[in-house]
Write a protein that holds these residues in place. Structure first.
Motif, PDB file in Angstrom:
ATOM      1  N   ALA A 204      39.476  38.832  44.720  1.00 47.06           N
ATOM      2  CA  ALA A 204      38.634  39.612  43.816  1.00 47.06           C
ATOM      3  C   ALA A 204      39.142  41.048  43.700  1.00 47.06           C
ATOM      4  CB  ALA A 204      37.186  39.604  44.303  1.00 47.06           C
ATOM      5  N   GLN A 205      39.245  41.524  42.468  1.00 46.28           N
ATOM      6  CA  GLN A 205      39.759  42.860  42.207  1.00 46.28           C
ATOM      7  C   GLN A 205      38.647  43.883  42.020  1.00 46.28           C
ATOM      8  OE1 GLN A 205      43.133  43.766  41.870  1.00 46.28           O
ATOM      9  NE2 GLN A 205      43.451  41.786  42.812  1.00 46.28           N
TER      10      GLN A 205
ATOM     11  N   ARG B 298      34.531  44.574  39.960  1.00 50.29           N
ATOM     12  CA  ARG B 298      33.442  44.104  39.116  1.00 50.29           C
ATOM     13  C   ARG B 298      33.958  43.502  37.827  1.00 50.29           C
ATOM     14  NH1 ARG B 298      28.382  47.925  39.532  1.00 50.29           N
ATOM     15  NH2 ARG B 298      27.661  46.166  38.357  1.00 50.29           N
ATOM     16  N   LEU B 299      33.243  42.506  37.344  1.00 49.14           N
ATOM     17  CA  LEU B 299      33.578  41.910  36.061  1.00 49.14           C
ATOM     18  C   LEU B 299      33.167  42.861  34.949  1.00 49.14           C
ATOM     19  CD1 LEU B 299      32.470  38.213  36.582  1.00 49.14           C
ATOM     20  CD2 LEU B 299      34.738  39.193  36.828  1.00 49.14           C
TER      21      LEU B 299
ATOM     22  N   SER C 180      33.749  37.998  26.061  1.00 52.12           N
ATOM     23  CA  SER C 180      35.055  37.958  26.723  1.00 52.12           C
ATOM     24  C   SER C 180      36.042  37.157  25.883  1.00 52.12           C
ATOM     25  CB  SER C 180      34.917  37.318  28.105  1.00 52.12           C
ATOM     26  OG  SER C 180      34.118  38.118  28.936  1.00 52.12           O
TER      27      SER C 180
ATOM     28  N   LEU D 190      39.375  37.383  31.249  1.00 55.21           N
ATOM     29  CA  LEU D 190      38.552  37.801  32.372  1.00 55.21           C
ATOM     30  C   LEU D 190      38.972  39.216  32.731  1.00 55.21           C
ATOM     31  CD1 LEU D 190      36.573  37.103  34.712  1.00 55.21           C
ATOM     32  CD2 LEU D 190      38.574  36.351  35.996  1.00 55.21           C
TER      33      LEU D 190
ATOM     34  N   GLU E 130      38.466  41.919  35.453  1.00 52.05           N
ATOM     35  CA  GLU E 130      37.982  42.076  36.816  1.00 52.05           C
ATOM     36  C   GLU E 130      38.580  43.345  37.395  1.00 52.05           C
ATOM     37  OE1 GLU E 130      37.429  39.223  40.698  1.00 52.05           O
ATOM     38  OE2 GLU E 130      39.120  38.864  39.379  1.00 52.05           O
ATOM     39  N   GLY E 131      37.725  44.354  37.598  1.00 52.96           N
ATOM     40  CA  GLY E 131      38.234  45.642  38.036  1.00 52.96           C
ATOM     41  C   GLY E 131      39.131  46.222  36.957  1.00 52.96           C
TER      42      GLY E 131
ATOM     43  N   GLN F 190      42.087  44.807  36.185  1.00 49.54           N
ATOM     44  CA  GLN F 190      42.993  43.745  35.743  1.00 49.54           C
ATOM     45  C   GLN F 190      42.339  42.856  34.704  1.00 49.54           C
ATOM     46  OE1 GLN F 190      45.556  41.763  38.633  1.00 49.54           O
ATOM     47  NE2 GLN F 190      44.868  39.819  37.809  1.00 49.54           N
TER      48      GLN F 190
END
Length: 121
Positions: A23-24, A26-27, A62, A74, A76-77, A79
Motif C-alpha cells: 500500500a502506497q 490513501r486512495l 476512476s 487506481l 494510491e498515494g 502512484q
C-alpha cells in the motif's frame, strides 16, 4: 483471561495478513481533464516530443479514455496505476498538480512525462 488475550492477539495478527503489503497511501482521484504525454527534446529542436498513443483523458470516478477505448485506474498515494483498458499496466507518479511521470517496469522513473493540458472536451 490469558485465553481471551491470546484470541485477541491471534485475531489482530490474522487481520494484518489481509492488509496489502504494498500500500502506497490513501486512495484518491486524479484531476479530470485532457493529459498529453511527451519526452523531453533537446536544444536543437522541440522542447517536448509528444508520444503517440500515450495521451489520455481522466473522466468521472476512476475512469479514463483514450482514442483506443476506455479503462480504469487506481490512484494510491502518489502512484497511479492503469488497471483496465488500453493503458493497462502503465504506472505514473504524481509530481505536482497536473504533472505526472511514468514509472518503468524496473520501478524507476522514466523520461516520459504527462501533463494536464486542459479541461475535458
Amino acid at each position: 483471561m490469558k485465553t481471551l488475550a491470546r484470541l485477541l492477539l491471534a485475531a489482530a495478527a490474522a487481520g494484518s495478513l489481509t492488509t496489502p503489503l504494498a500500500a502506497q497511501g490513501r486512495l484518491g482521484l486524479v484531476e479530470q481533464g485532457e493529459y498529453v504525454c511527451a519526452l523531453p527534446g533537446d536544444a536543437t529542436g522541440a522542447a517536448w516530443i509528444e508520444q503517440e498513443g500515450k495521451a489520455f483523458s481522466i473522466i468521472e470516478g476512476s475512469s479514463y479514455r483514450t482514442d483506443r477505448g476506455n479503462g480504469t485506474y487506481l490512484a494510491e498515494g502518489r502512484q497511479i496505476t492503469f488497471t483496465r483498458g488500453p493503458l493497462k499496466g502503465m504506472k505514473l507518479m504524481v509530481l505536482g498538480s497536473g504533472l505526472l511521470q511514468e514509472i518503468g517496469r524496473d520501478g524507476k522513473l522514466t523520461r516520459l512525462r504527462c501533463h494536464r493540458a486542459g479541461p475535458l472536451r
